[in-house]
Motif scaffolding. Sequence first.
Motif, PDB file in Angstrom:
ATOM      1  N   UNK A  71       0.817  -1.202   0.000  1.00  0.00           N
ATOM      2  CA  UNK A  71       0.000   0.000   0.000  1.00  0.00           C
ATOM      3  C   UNK A  71       0.858   1.261   0.000  1.00  0.00           C
ATOM      4  N   UNK A  72       0.437   2.317  -0.694  1.00  0.00           N
ATOM      5  CA  UNK A  72       1.166   3.594  -0.674  1.00  0.00           C
ATOM      6  C   UNK A  72       1.294   4.140   0.746  1.00  0.00           C
ATOM      7  N   UNK A  73       2.380   4.858   1.004  1.00  0.00           N
ATOM      8  CA  UNK A  73       2.668   5.348   2.353  1.00  0.00           C
ATOM      9  C   UNK A  73       1.513   6.153   2.939  1.00  0.00           C
ATOM     10  N   UNK A  74       0.983   7.082   2.144  1.00  0.00           N
ATOM     11  CA  UNK A  74      -0.080   7.957   2.652  1.00  0.00           C
ATOM     12  C   UNK A  74      -1.313   7.155   3.041  1.00  0.00           C
ATOM     13  N   UNK A 121      -3.549  -1.508  -5.587  1.00  0.00           N
ATOM     14  CA  UNK A 121      -3.807  -1.299  -7.010  1.00  0.00           C
ATOM     15  C   UNK A 121      -2.684  -1.839  -7.892  1.00  0.00           C
ATOM     16  N   UNK A 122      -1.438  -1.605  -7.512  1.00  0.00           N
ATOM     17  CA  UNK A 122      -0.331  -2.050  -8.370  1.00  0.00           C
ATOM     18  C   UNK A 122      -0.140  -3.561  -8.313  1.00  0.00           C
ATOM     19  N   UNK A 123      -0.322  -4.150  -7.159  1.00  0.00           N
ATOM     20  CA  UNK A 123      -0.157  -5.602  -7.020  1.00  0.00           C
ATOM     21  C   UNK A 123      -1.428  -6.356  -7.423  1.00  0.00           C
ATOM     22  N   UNK A 125       9.660   1.227  -3.045  1.00  0.00           N
ATOM     23  CA  UNK A 125       9.335   2.651  -3.113  1.00  0.00           C
ATOM     24  C   UNK A 125       8.099   2.902  -3.977  1.00  0.00           C
ATOM     25  N   UNK A 126       7.958   2.126  -5.044  1.00  0.00           N
ATOM     26  CA  UNK A 126       6.832   2.293  -5.957  1.00  0.00           C
ATOM     27  C   UNK A 126       5.588   1.534  -5.494  1.00  0.00           C
ATOM     28  N   UNK A 127       5.745   0.674  -4.479  1.00  0.00           N
ATOM     29  CA  UNK A 127       4.654  -0.192  -4.025  1.00  0.00           C
ATOM     30  C   UNK A 127       4.084  -0.953  -5.218  1.00  0.00           C
ATOM     31  N   UNK A 161       8.040  -6.237  -8.694  1.00  0.00           N
ATOM     32  CA  UNK A 161       9.321  -6.003  -9.372  1.00  0.00           C
ATOM     33  C   UNK A 161       9.152  -6.156 -10.877  1.00  0.00           C
ATOM     34  N   UNK A 162       8.376  -7.161 -11.296  1.00  0.00           N
ATOM     35  CA  UNK A 162       8.240  -7.428 -12.734  1.00  0.00           C
ATOM     36  C   UNK A 162       7.356  -6.418 -13.459  1.00  0.00           C
ATOM     37  N   UNK A 163       6.722  -5.499 -12.697  1.00  0.00           N
ATOM     38  CA  UNK A 163       5.841  -4.500 -13.300  1.00  0.00           C
ATOM     39  C   UNK A 163       6.452  -3.101 -13.268  1.00  0.00           C
ATOM     40  N   UNK A 164       7.709  -2.990 -12.861  1.00  0.00           N
ATOM     41  CA  UNK A 164       8.356  -1.679 -12.772  1.00  0.00           C
ATOM     42  C   UNK A 164       8.643  -1.119 -14.164  1.00  0.00           C
TER      43      UNK A 164
END
Length: 330
Positions: A50-53, A91-93, A288-290, A293-296
Amino acid sequence: MKSIAFFNNKGGVGKTTLLCNLAASLSIAQKKKVLVIDADPQCNASAYLLPDKQLEEILLTNGHQSIDSFYDPVRKGEGYAAGIPTIFRSERFEVDVIVGDPKLSIREDLLATDWAATRNGEHRGFQTTFALRELISRLQDYDYIMVDMGPSLGALNRSVLLAVDYFLMPLSVDIFSMMAVSNILKSFKNWKFSLEGALARYDAEEGHSYKARGADVSWELQFAGYVMQQYTAKKKEGVRQAVDAFENIISKQKQELEELCRFFGCDSSDVNLGEVPTLSSVVPLSQQAHAPIFDLGAKDGIVGSHYIRVEEAGGFYHAIAEKFSQRIDG
């Protein structure tokens, strides 16, 4: 639905990185519905997914039902909570998340005390010990529930491992990781022996077996397999191999794993789910991007040779996900 805990009695083996990227691969590449439960009081999986905020808002405002709060009615002798902890979306994962709670570390005392009651065959002890099994059993809409844990062999992790169908072991190539396998096996043997004795005492006292969600409770944990991580590799005839310095440790680890497989009644040739060589250069960018790795990509700071690492990571994690799903789903 299948539930899988990621566990090793040694920290620093890349457990959370493996869990989160494997969960993402299962969701994104295989279209599985995945829930991650963060049962580690350090909340590393929550901080990764999850994003930091968003995570700060969740933890600081207490505007949600936490995993720790599920224990409150049990502690008060009121049985299990009516609802379930709040579920969030990464969302990203592309997975759902029940975030961790630092207060879980305090529940260790309750779980340890009530484990003694469990061993005596007391109903209250069983309720506390199997609270997480009760929670997981309410989450049938998922294909996989994946549970992140700390590295201890304490009461909290025992309750997690008694709640899930499988455990998966991330390994690193070092002497301490090898010794951890032996520690885990000794603990499992003790827990199984204690649980089976407790169930017999409960049956004798109550006149019926202890049930969770209508089903008899027993020792049900199975070994999903292991993933070897964080070793330095070389290529020989196009095949990645560990460098000579690690070969002796790997050989001894295999002996320990053979013992573990005998305990679980599984074939050691089926439990090697794959390998993840060192990806240290892109792991911090992933955190850092949350994002997996394979989606960076470029927006996440990927430049130059990083793209090769990202592509390699996709190959590793997707291959492990394939073996994982074949092993779990039969």
